[in-house]
Write a protein that holds these residues in place. Sequence first.
Motif, PDB file in Angstrom:
ATOM      1  N   SER A   1      48.986  34.260  73.326  1.00 44.21           N
ATOM      2  CA  SER A   1      48.493  33.749  74.609  1.00 44.21           C
ATOM      3  C   SER A   1      46.989  33.551  74.566  1.00 44.21           C
ATOM      4  O   SER A   1      46.464  32.515  75.027  1.00 44.21           O
ATOM      5  N   ALA A   2      46.272  34.509  73.989  1.00 42.86           N
ATOM      6  CA  ALA A   2      44.816  34.396  73.899  1.00 42.86           C
ATOM      7  C   ALA A   2      44.424  33.178  73.058  1.00 42.86           C
ATOM      8  O   ALA A   2      43.514  32.424  73.419  1.00 42.86           O
ATOM      9  N   ALA A   3      45.125  32.985  71.929  1.00 49.29           N
ATOM     10  CA  ALA A   3      44.785  31.881  71.031  1.00 49.29           C
ATOM     11  C   ALA A   3      45.062  30.525  71.678  1.00 49.29           C
ATOM     12  O   ALA A   3      44.219  29.614  71.640  1.00 49.29           O
ATOM     13  N   PHE A   4      46.254  30.367  72.256  1.00 45.73           N
ATOM     14  CA  PHE A   4      46.592  29.086  72.877  1.00 45.73           C
ATOM     15  C   PHE A   4      45.691  28.802  74.087  1.00 45.73           C
ATOM     16  O   PHE A   4      45.296  27.655  74.305  1.00 45.73           O
ATOM     17  N   THR A   5      45.368  29.832  74.854  1.00 48.70           N
ATOM     18  CA  THR A   5      44.490  29.634  76.003  1.00 48.70           C
ATOM     19  C   THR A   5      43.107  29.214  75.545  1.00 48.70           C
ATOM     20  O   THR A   5      42.477  28.325  76.141  1.00 48.70           O
ATOM     21  N   LEU A   6      42.610  29.822  74.473  1.00 51.02           N
ATOM     22  CA  LEU A   6      41.304  29.464  73.948  1.00 51.02           C
ATOM     23  C   LEU A   6      41.265  28.004  73.501  1.00 51.02           C
ATOM     24  O   LEU A   6      40.244  27.317  73.628  1.00 51.02           O
ATOM     25  N   ALA A   7      42.398  27.509  72.980  1.00 50.78           N
ATOM     26  CA  ALA A   7      42.459  26.135  72.471  1.00 50.78           C
ATOM     27  C   ALA A   7      42.739  25.100  73.554  1.00 50.78           C
ATOM     28  O   ALA A   7      42.773  23.892  73.261  1.00 50.78           O
ATOM     29  N   THR A   8      42.925  25.541  74.783  1.00 46.57           N
ATOM     30  CA  THR A   8      43.349  24.628  75.854  1.00 46.57           C
ATOM     31  C   THR A   8      42.444  23.420  76.004  1.00 46.57           C
ATOM     32  O   THR A   8      42.912  22.303  76.237  1.00 46.57           O
ATOM     33  N   ARG A   9      41.158  23.622  75.866  1.00 46.96           N
ATOM     34  CA  ARG A   9      40.208  22.532  76.150  1.00 46.96           C
ATOM     35  C   ARG A   9      39.946  21.629  74.947  1.00 46.96           C
ATOM     36  O   ARG A   9      39.175  20.683  75.044  1.00 46.96           O
ATOM     37  N   ALA A  10      40.575  21.916  73.824  1.00 48.69           N
ATOM     38  CA  ALA A  10      40.411  21.043  72.663  1.00 48.69           C
ATOM     39  C   ALA A  10      41.067  19.689  72.925  1.00 48.69           C
ATOM     40  O   ALA A  10      42.015  19.565  73.703  1.00 48.69           O
ATOM     41  N   SER A  11      40.568  18.675  72.235  1.00 49.15           N
ATOM     42  CA  SER A  11      41.147  17.344  72.405  1.00 49.15           C
ATOM     43  C   SER A  11      42.430  17.182  71.610  1.00 49.15           C
ATOM     44  O   SER A  11      43.312  16.395  71.970  1.00 49.15           O
ATOM     45  N   THR A  12      42.545  17.911  70.507  1.00 54.60           N
ATOM     46  CA  THR A  12      43.696  17.849  69.605  1.00 54.60           C
ATOM     47  C   THR A  12      43.983  19.264  69.123  1.00 54.60           C
ATOM     48  O   THR A  12      43.053  20.042  68.895  1.00 54.60           O
ATOM     49  N   LEU A  13      45.257  19.575  68.957  1.00 52.87           N
ATOM     50  CA  LEU A  13      45.632  20.886  68.441  1.00 52.87           C
ATOM     51  C   LEU A  13      46.312  20.719  67.090  1.00 52.87           C
ATOM     52  O   LEU A  13      47.223  19.887  66.934  1.00 52.87           O
ATOM     53  N   ILE A  14      45.869  21.508  66.120  1.00 56.24           N
ATOM     54  CA  ILE A  14      46.496  21.520  64.802  1.00 56.24           C
ATOM     55  C   ILE A  14      47.066  22.913  64.577  1.00 56.24           C
ATOM     56  O   ILE A  14      46.320  23.902  64.515  1.00 56.24           O
ATOM     57  N   LEU A  15      48.390  23.009  64.492  1.00 54.78           N
ATOM     58  CA  LEU A  15      49.066  24.269  64.200  1.00 54.78           C
ATOM     59  C   LEU A  15      49.263  24.361  62.697  1.00 54.78           C
ATOM     60  O   LEU A  15      49.990  23.556  62.114  1.00 54.78           O
ATOM     61  N   ASP A  16      48.637  25.327  62.093  1.00 54.01           N
ATOM     62  CA  ASP A  16      48.726  25.503  60.649  1.00 54.01           C
ATOM     63  C   ASP A  16      49.844  26.497  60.349  1.00 54.01           C
ATOM     64  O   ASP A  16      49.687  27.716  60.517  1.00 54.01           O
ATOM     65  N   LEU A  17      50.998  25.985  59.905  1.00 50.30           N
ATOM     66  CA  LEU A  17      52.157  26.816  59.580  1.00 50.30           C
ATOM     67  C   LEU A  17      52.396  26.858  58.075  1.00 50.30           C
ATOM     68  O   LEU A  17      53.480  27.227  57.634  1.00 50.30           O
ATOM     69  N   ARG A  18      51.394  26.520  57.296  1.00 45.66           N
ATOM     70  CA  ARG A  18      51.582  26.461  55.856  1.00 45.66           C
ATOM     71  C   ARG A  18      51.898  27.821  55.254  1.00 45.66           C
ATOM     72  O   ARG A  18      52.553  27.914  54.214  1.00 45.66           O
ATOM     73  N   GLY A  19      51.463  28.889  55.906  1.00 42.41           N
ATOM     74  CA  GLY A  19      51.763  30.226  55.415  1.00 42.41           C
ATOM     75  C   GLY A  19      52.673  31.020  56.324  1.00 42.41           C
ATOM     76  O   GLY A  19      52.751  32.245  56.207  1.00 42.41           O
ATOM     77  N   THR A  20      53.380  30.348  57.221  1.00 43.13           N
ATOM     78  CA  THR A  20      54.265  31.033  58.175  1.00 43.13           C
ATOM     79  C   THR A  20      55.651  31.164  57.561  1.00 43.13           C
ATOM     80  O   THR A  20      56.368  30.176  57.419  1.00 43.13           O
ATOM     81  N   VAL A  21      56.031  32.378  57.196  1.00 45.43           N
ATOM     82  CA  VAL A  21      57.241  32.572  56.397  1.00 45.43           C
ATOM     83  C   VAL A  21      58.382  33.239  57.173  1.00 45.43           C
ATOM     84  O   VAL A  21      59.367  33.657  56.580  1.00 45.43           O
ATOM     85  N   GLY A  22      58.271  33.288  58.489  1.00 43.61           N
ATOM     86  CA  GLY A  22      59.366  33.856  59.272  1.00 43.61           C
ATOM     87  C   GLY A  22      58.955  34.005  60.716  1.00 43.61           C
ATOM     88  O   GLY A  22      57.813  33.748  61.093  1.00 43.61           O
ATOM     89  N   GLY A  23      59.923  34.454  61.527  1.00 40.52           N
ATOM     90  CA  GLY A  23      59.590  34.665  62.918  1.00 40.52           C
ATOM     91  C   GLY A  23      60.805  34.851  63.799  1.00 40.52           C
ATOM     92  O   GLY A  23      61.949  34.695  63.369  1.00 40.52           O
ATOM     93  N   ASP A  24      60.521  35.169  65.030  1.00 41.03           N
ATOM     94  CA  ASP A  24      61.524  35.485  66.034  1.00 41.03           C
ATOM     95  C   ASP A  24      61.744  34.267  66.925  1.00 41.03           C
ATOM     96  O   ASP A  24      60.776  33.623  67.349  1.00 41.03           O
ATOM     97  N   PRO A  25      63.012  33.897  67.230  1.00 42.61           N
ATOM     98  CA  PRO A  25      63.229  32.714  68.082  1.00 42.61           C
ATOM     99  C   PRO A  25      62.606  32.831  69.469  1.00 42.61           C
ATOM    100  O   PRO A  25      62.199  31.811  70.052  1.00 42.61           O
ATOM    101  N   ASP A  26      62.510  34.037  70.018  1.00 43.15           N
ATOM    102  CA  ASP A  26      61.834  34.202  71.308  1.00 43.15           C
ATOM    103  C   ASP A  26      60.351  33.870  71.186  1.00 43.15           C
ATOM    104  O   ASP A  26      59.756  33.302  72.101  1.00 43.15           O
ATOM    105  N   THR A  27      59.761  34.220  70.068  1.00 42.43           N
ATOM    106  CA  THR A  27      58.343  33.933  69.854  1.00 42.43           C
ATOM    107  C   THR A  27      58.125  32.448  69.628  1.00 42.43           C
ATOM    108  O   THR A  27      57.127  31.873  70.082  1.00 42.43           O
TER     109      THR A  27
END
Length: 308
Positions: free
Chosen positions: A138-164
């Motif tokens: 929440s803190a990260a996405f809120t901080l990025a709110t005012r950016a003109s473009t968002l880049i989600l870097d998932l190159r090292g994301t190797v798992g996760g929870d569907p709720d997340t």
Amino acid sequence: MTTPTAPPAPVTDVPAVIEETAQLVVDHYVFPDVADRLAARLRARLAKGAYDTDDPAELGARVTADLQSENGDRHLRLKFHPERLGEGEGPVDLAELRRSFAASLGGVPRVQLLDGGAAVLELGPLLFQLDWSAEPLSAAFTLATRASTLILDLRGTVGGDPDTVAFACSYLLDERTHLNTQYWRAGDRYEQFWTLPHVPGARFGGVKPVYVLTSCRTFSGGEELAYDLQHLGRAVVVGETTRGGAHPRDGWAVHPHLEATVPVGRSINPVTGTNWEGTGVHPDVPCPADTALDRALQLAADASTPQS
């Protein structure tokens, strides 16, 4: 002074480990017919001496190769852990997960505003369980709110929870949206995952451009986030085809250093009617992972340049 790490405990009863693993597969694997065949394979290979080793890492590798021999399910493993595991049903590596969570600042190791107004959010190594990760996300996405473009870097994301995954998507869509359905073998039931009607902090919203960076390492929950946003038309995926693991799994300790990880469900995307199992998420803009950020920034710049 650093305390020397004790070597992993040897496997003193290989038949017991194999039998427990085989039975867990039979009892829980999302595809029961495949489970029966794989359990028979493990028992036959045991009888032939294929698992004659007391090294837990070697045993895990041999059993994993056999478990993945029929349908290549990358979540179906006898996974070796250098650190001792907890006991019973997962998360059996809770201490390891907590260390990873702390070391990655809660799964958001990078938030950066780049020249030109694009914000980069690097998520990983996992999209940790939501009761842990809601605050840093929440803190990260809120901080990025005012950016003109968002880049989600998932190159090292190797798992996760569907709720997340659903929580993260909720910051990028304006309307409540059906993201995914999970079929669970236990209870023969279906569970839908939707974006949230309300989120802590501020949404980036559903209009400004979003780019998702992927690599050949991106896996499981990281793949779901990329796949959901791609097929909703909300993001452009840039980078490499991902590993291809779409089956949520549970874990059981069958030895102090070996975890039987067994897929207990399968994903069904409401747009495609299928998932990324075995195929991976195919990028909209293919390029080597190490150039994906520069490529996304160029795409964003081109998109914002007025056409003459």
